[in-house]
Design a protein around this motif. Structure first.
Motif, short mmCIF file in Angstrom:
data_model
loop_
_atom_site.label_atom_id
_atom_site.label_comp_id
_atom_site.label_asym_id
_atom_site.label_seq_id
_atom_site.Cartn_x
_atom_site.Cartn_y
_atom_site.Cartn_z
N PRO A 12 0.60 -1.30 0.02
CA PRO A 12 -0.16 0.33 0.19
C PRO A 12 0.88 0.54 -0.01
O PRO A 12 2.26 1.06 0.54
CB PRO A 12 -0.91 0.00 1.27
N GLN A 13 0.22 2.33 -0.81
CA GLN A 13 1.30 3.94 -0.76
C GLN A 13 1.11 4.07 0.71
O GLN A 13 1.77 5.16 1.19
CB GLN A 13 1.07 4.54 -1.86
N VAL A 14 -0.19 3.83 1.19
CA VAL A 14 0.28 4.70 2.68
C VAL A 14 -0.28 3.49 3.95
O VAL A 14 -0.87 2.58 3.68
CB VAL A 14 -0.90 5.44 3.20
N PRO A 15 0.19 3.50 5.38
CA PRO A 15 -0.41 2.57 5.99
C PRO A 15 -1.04 2.27 6.47
O PRO A 15 -2.13 1.54 7.17
CB PRO A 15 0.83 2.78 7.17
N LEU A 57 -0.71 -3.29 9.25
CA LEU A 57 -1.06 -4.35 9.54
C LEU A 57 -2.33 -5.44 8.48
O LEU A 57 -1.96 -6.60 9.04
CB LEU A 57 -1.87 -3.71 11.47
N PHE A 58 -3.13 -4.56 8.41
CA PHE A 58 -4.06 -5.95 7.88
C PHE A 58 -3.11 -6.83 6.46
O PHE A 58 -3.88 -7.58 6.70
CB PHE A 58 -5.72 -5.36 7.20
N THR A 59 -2.59 -5.92 5.66
CA THR A 59 -1.77 -7.04 5.32
C THR A 59 -0.55 -7.49 5.80
O THR A 59 -1.01 -8.62 4.68
CB THR A 59 -0.79 -5.87 4.02
N ALA A 60 -0.40 -7.01 6.32
CA ALA A 60 0.89 -7.98 6.83
C ALA A 60 0.07 -9.06 7.95
O ALA A 60 0.76 -10.83 7.74
CB ALA A 60 1.74 -7.63 8.33
N GLU A 61 -1.42 -9.45 8.50
CA GLU A 61 -2.32 -10.96 8.88
C GLU A 61 -2.68 -11.67 7.67
O GLU A 61 -2.32 -12.90 7.74
CB GLU A 61 -2.91 -9.90 9.64
N CYS A 62 -2.75 -11.21 6.77
CA CYS A 62 -3.19 -11.68 5.64
C CYS A 62 -2.34 -12.20 4.95
O CYS A 62 -2.13 -13.52 4.46
CB CYS A 62 -4.13 -10.69 3.57
N LEU A 63 -1.22 -12.01 5.04
CA LEU A 63 0.17 -12.83 3.97
C LEU A 63 0.59 -13.67 5.20
O LEU A 63 1.09 -14.37 4.95
CB LEU A 63 1.46 -11.42 4.11
N GLN A 64 0.44 -13.53 6.40
CA GLN A 64 0.65 -14.80 7.62
C GLN A 64 -0.05 -15.75 7.55
O GLN A 64 0.19 -16.69 8.14
CB GLN A 64 0.75 -14.00 8.76
N SER A 65 -1.25 -15.39 7.01
CA SER A 65 -2.53 -16.18 7.27
C SER A 65 -1.73 -17.55 6.27
O SER A 65 -1.16 -17.75 4.96
CB SER A 65 -4.11 -16.43 6.77
N GLU A 66 -2.13 -18.52 7.15
CA GLU A 66 -2.19 -20.07 6.03
C GLU A 66 -3.15 -20.15 5.06
O GLU A 66 -3.18 -20.80 4.69
CB GLU A 66 -1.95 -20.90 7.36
#
Length: 69
Positions: A12-15, A57-66
């Motif tokens: 994302p361009q902004v957090p 945080l939403f992006t990080a949670e999505c990428l860490q999700s199995e």
């Protein structure tokens, strides 16, 4: 050279972003986004009186999700 199975997700361009902007980009209605924030399904950060969607945080949670694959 090995190829990765992980999808390419543009950062994302902004957090953080407003409910309205997140609504536009996600295709959800602003009321739906607010409801998801109220239920705790989307991470939020408060800046003064404004509630912003914590996209980083939403992006990080999505990428860490199995279960994304």
């Amino acid at each position: 050279m090995e190829t990765s199975n992980t999808p390419h997700v543009p950062a994302p361009q902004v957090p953080v972003m407003t409910v309205e902007r997140f609504s536009e980009l996600s295709g959800l209605t602003p009321d739906t986004v607010r409801g998801q924030l109220n239920q705790g399904n989307l991470p939020l950060i408060k800046v003064g009186r404004r509630r912003l969607v914590n996209v980083a945080l939403f992006t990080a949670e999505c990428l860490q999700s199995e279960d994304w694959s």
